[in-house]
Design an enzyme around this catalytic site. Sequence first.
Site, PDB file in Angstrom:
ATOM      1  N   TYR A  90       0.842  -1.208   0.000  1.00 42.05           N
ATOM      2  CA  TYR A  90       0.000   0.000   0.000  1.00 42.05           C
ATOM      3  C   TYR A  90       0.874   1.253   0.000  1.00 42.05           C
ATOM      4  CZ  TYR A  90      -2.669   3.812   2.100  1.00 42.05           C
ATOM      5  OH  TYR A  90      -3.217   5.056   2.374  1.00 42.05           O
TER       6      TYR A  90
ATOM      7  N   SER B 281      -3.043  13.742   7.906  1.00 38.04           N
ATOM      8  CA  SER B 281      -4.024  13.327   6.905  1.00 38.04           C
ATOM      9  C   SER B 281      -5.423  13.195   7.526  1.00 38.04           C
ATOM     10  CB  SER B 281      -3.595  11.970   6.343  1.00 38.04           C
ATOM     11  OG  SER B 281      -4.676  11.334   5.695  1.00 38.04           O
TER      12      SER B 281
ATOM     13  N   GLN C 273      -4.630  18.119   6.579  1.00 39.06           N
ATOM     14  CA  GLN C 273      -5.031  17.830   5.187  1.00 39.06           C
ATOM     15  C   GLN C 273      -6.472  17.350   5.158  1.00 39.06           C
ATOM     16  OE1 GLN C 273      -5.197  14.230   3.999  1.00 39.06           O
ATOM     17  NE2 GLN C 273      -6.282  15.015   2.201  1.00 39.06           N
TER      18      GLN C 273
ATOM     19  N   TYR D 297      -9.685  15.724   3.008  1.00 41.33           N
ATOM     20  CA  TYR D 297     -10.358  15.110   1.863  1.00 41.33           C
ATOM     21  C   TYR D 297     -11.821  15.470   1.971  1.00 41.33           C
ATOM     22  CZ  TYR D 297      -6.694  11.823   0.311  1.00 41.33           C
ATOM     23  OH  TYR D 297      -5.569  11.257  -0.207  1.00 41.33           O
TER      24      TYR D 297
ATOM     25  N   THR E 199      -6.849  18.275  -0.510  1.00 39.16           N
ATOM     26  CA  THR E 199      -6.335  17.427  -1.600  1.00 39.16           C
ATOM     27  C   THR E 199      -7.440  17.202  -2.611  1.00 39.16           C
ATOM     28  OG1 THR E 199      -4.797  16.391  -0.081  1.00 39.16           O
ATOM     29  CG2 THR E 199      -5.264  15.196  -2.115  1.00 39.16           C
TER      30      THR E 199
ATOM     31  N   ARG F 174      -5.029   0.711  -7.905  1.00 38.34           N
ATOM     32  CA  ARG F 174      -3.696   0.277  -7.461  1.00 38.34           C
ATOM     33  C   ARG F 174      -3.737  -1.245  -7.474  1.00 38.34           C
ATOM     34  NH1 ARG F 174      -3.810   4.571  -2.793  1.00 38.34           N
ATOM     35  NH2 ARG F 174      -4.129   6.367  -4.130  1.00 38.34           N
TER      36      ARG F 174
ATOM     37  N   LYS G 294      -3.728  20.951  -2.733  1.00 38.70           N
ATOM     38  CA  LYS G 294      -2.732  19.908  -3.056  1.00 38.70           C
ATOM     39  C   LYS G 294      -3.203  19.063  -4.237  1.00 38.70           C
ATOM     40  CE  LYS G 294      -0.282  15.983  -0.975  1.00 38.70           C
ATOM     41  NZ  LYS G 294      -0.907  14.726  -1.360  1.00 38.70           N
TER      42      LYS G 294
ATOM     43  N   HIS H  93       0.373  12.957  -6.348  1.00 37.02           N
ATOM     44  CA  HIS H  93       0.050  11.982  -5.311  1.00 37.02           C
ATOM     45  C   HIS H  93       1.071  10.829  -5.327  1.00 37.02           C
ATOM     46  CE1 HIS H  93      -3.586  11.623  -2.638  1.00 37.02           C
ATOM     47  NE2 HIS H  93      -2.981  10.487  -2.338  1.00 37.02           N
TER      48      HIS H  93
ATOM     49  N   ARG I  23       0.169   7.822  -7.544  1.00 43.60           N
ATOM     50  CA  ARG I  23      -0.848   6.901  -7.025  1.00 43.60           C
ATOM     51  C   ARG I  23      -2.228   7.184  -7.603  1.00 43.60           C
ATOM     52  NH1 ARG I  23       1.040   4.640  -2.187  1.00 43.60           N
ATOM     53  NH2 ARG I  23      -0.904   4.689  -1.012  1.00 43.60           N
TER      54      ARG I  23
HETATM   55  C1  LIG Z   1       0.844   5.404   1.891  1.00 45.75           C
HETATM   56  C2  LIG Z   1       0.454   6.765   1.392  1.00 45.75           C
HETATM   57  C3  LIG Z   1      -0.682   7.362   1.881  1.00 45.75           C
HETATM   58  C4  LIG Z   1      -1.025   8.639   1.452  1.00 45.75           C
HETATM   59  N1  LIG Z   1      -2.111   9.258   2.003  1.00 45.75           N
HETATM   60  C5  LIG Z   1      -2.416  10.522   1.631  1.00 45.75           C
HETATM   61  C6  LIG Z   1      -3.476  11.209   2.256  1.00 45.75           C
HETATM   62  O1  LIG Z   1      -4.133  10.685   3.142  1.00 45.75           O
HETATM   63  N2  LIG Z   1      -3.750  12.463   1.838  1.00 45.75           N
HETATM   64  C7  LIG Z   1      -3.017  13.089   0.853  1.00 45.75           C
HETATM   65  O2  LIG Z   1      -3.279  14.245   0.517  1.00 45.75           O
HETATM   66  N3  LIG Z   1      -1.992  12.468   0.274  1.00 45.75           N
HETATM   67  C8  LIG Z   1      -1.659  11.214   0.632  1.00 45.75           C
HETATM   68  N4  LIG Z   1      -0.592  10.596   0.060  1.00 45.75           N
HETATM   69  C9  LIG Z   1       0.219  11.312  -0.926  1.00 45.75           C
HETATM   70  C10 LIG Z   1       1.362  12.077  -0.251  1.00 45.75           C
HETATM   71  O3  LIG Z   1       0.897  13.158   0.505  1.00 45.75           O
HETATM   72  C11 LIG Z   1       2.360  12.616  -1.288  1.00 45.75           C
HETATM   73  O4  LIG Z   1       1.675  13.405  -2.226  1.00 45.75           O
HETATM   74  C12 LIG Z   1       3.111  11.521  -2.018  1.00 45.75           C
HETATM   75  O5  LIG Z   1       3.445  10.485  -1.129  1.00 45.75           O
HETATM   76  C13 LIG Z   1       4.371  12.105  -2.631  1.00 45.75           C
HETATM   77  O6  LIG Z   1       5.053  11.138  -3.370  1.00 45.75           O
HETATM   78  P1  LIG Z   1       6.317  10.333  -2.778  1.00 45.75           P
HETATM   79  O7  LIG Z   1       5.787   9.379  -1.786  1.00 45.75           O
HETATM   80  O8  LIG Z   1       6.874   9.664  -3.993  1.00 45.75           O
HETATM   81  O9  LIG Z   1       7.265  11.329  -2.176  1.00 45.75           O
HETATM   82  C14 LIG Z   1      -0.226   9.307   0.477  1.00 45.75           C
HETATM   83  C15 LIG Z   1       0.920   8.691   0.004  1.00 45.75           C
HETATM   84  C16 LIG Z   1       1.278   7.426   0.443  1.00 45.75           C
HETATM   85  C17 LIG Z   1       2.542   6.815  -0.077  1.00 45.75           C
END
Ligand SMILES: Cc1cc2nc3c(=O)[nH]c(=O)nc-3n(C[C@H](O)[C@H](O)[C@H](O)COP(=O)(O)O)c2cc1C
Length: 378
Positions: free
Chosen positions: A25, A107, A128, A130, A156, A165, A250, A274, A277
């Site tokens: 994940y 988050s 943050q 949602y 976000t 995914r 974001k 993101h 993702r």
């Molecule tokens: C496991 C995981 C959970 C995430 N959960 C959130 C989230 O709850 N809210 C959000 O805005 N971004 C979330 N993100 C995105 C991160 O804030 C960020 O944009 C992203 O991880 C940046 O890419 P990097 O991991 O390659 O540095 C998540 C990323 C990961 C890896």
Amino acid sequence: MPQAVNIEDFRRMAKRRLPKVIYDYIEGGSYDEVTLRANRADLDAIRLKQRVLVDVSKRSLATTVLGEKFSMPLILGPVGSLGAFARRGEVVAARVAERVGVNFCLSTGSICSIEEVRASREKPFWFQLYINRDRPHADTLIDRAAAAACPVLMVTIDSQIFAKREQSIRNGFTVPLRTTPASVLDMMRRFDWLRDVALGPRLAYGNFPGGRRNFNPVLRMAVGGGQDDTLCWRDIDHLRSRWKDRLVIKGIMAPEDALLAIEHGADGIVVSNHGGRQFDSASSTIAVLPRITDAVNGRIAVLFDSGVRRGQDVIKALALGADACLLGRAYAYALGGAGEAGVEQAIRIIEGEMYSALGFLGLQSVREIDRGVIEPSA
Ligand SMILES: Cc1cc2nc3c(=O)[nH]c(=O)nc-3n(C[C@H](O)[C@H](O)[C@H](O)COP(=O)(O)O)c2cc1C
């Protein structure tokens, strides 16, 4: 703690310590992970101009982000479910951020609630948001963040559309959650994680009502299915009128949207895909960053994320006009692999790399970084 000299070491440690479903994940991107790989490849492809024989003995990484003083241009970005990677993971990350002089963005999908994180530190953190179909709940979260004196609300807006995914689907990390004998067995073998997380307080999403039963709505938000694809700029206007402090959007990937963000009253944006993702086929963030910072032209703060693993990556983003970078997986791996000490060490590693890079550029302060430090591409 086993020796880690870079973020990649923490990734390997997380892979060993965490159940496969959780590790996948964190690590995974969407579909073919084209954008995930582009984030790294495009950062790697940038070359910086080395300068010599400059006295750089008084280097400083200190900077100001959205009016807050930071010891270095980093923020621990919003990562959902940190409390499933290590016990009370959000509190851990928030405490480390305070100790090292940066900030932490909690988050919406956190295990620890806004109030629990607030009680764990002196200074307020960022929150943050949602926005899903339950708009009254979003309003409640905004009010709770205001009550906790969060100076920044980061909304976000790149997650209201479902992105597959694929590894998570194979692992049964779906709604409803599917456990198999193999996944249960895998969890039972991760003794450190079992002791730390599974035998700790019950896991539930602290910002949602309903205790353990609340797992599904949040999971749905995280892995797709419950998003609200009616979300639009009118919702930002509503947010702007309800939230009095600084508002950051974001998930901006186009100069046109950056200009709309300014028009709708944002104080900052995060150039983010993101971490690869969401929309697989989107550009890497570093490729779109210069067009966005040109359009913004200093009017609001521009933060950057997706693919940051080294201090040099931060320097490259700053050179292309970002004010600071958010870490995502970089600190999630460290938390999952080595807990609190890991998160602190991960930040110190990136700090050290930034400090060295600044010296190699012949500069004394991160504020001196501009596009001139980038070598023209061949
Ligand atoms: C496991 C995981 C959970 C995430 N959960 C959130 C989230 O709850 N809210 C959000 O805005 N971004 C979330 N993100 C995105 C991160 O804030 C960020 O944009 C992203 O991880 C940046 O890419 P990097 O991991 O390659 O540095 C998540 C990323 C990961 C890896």
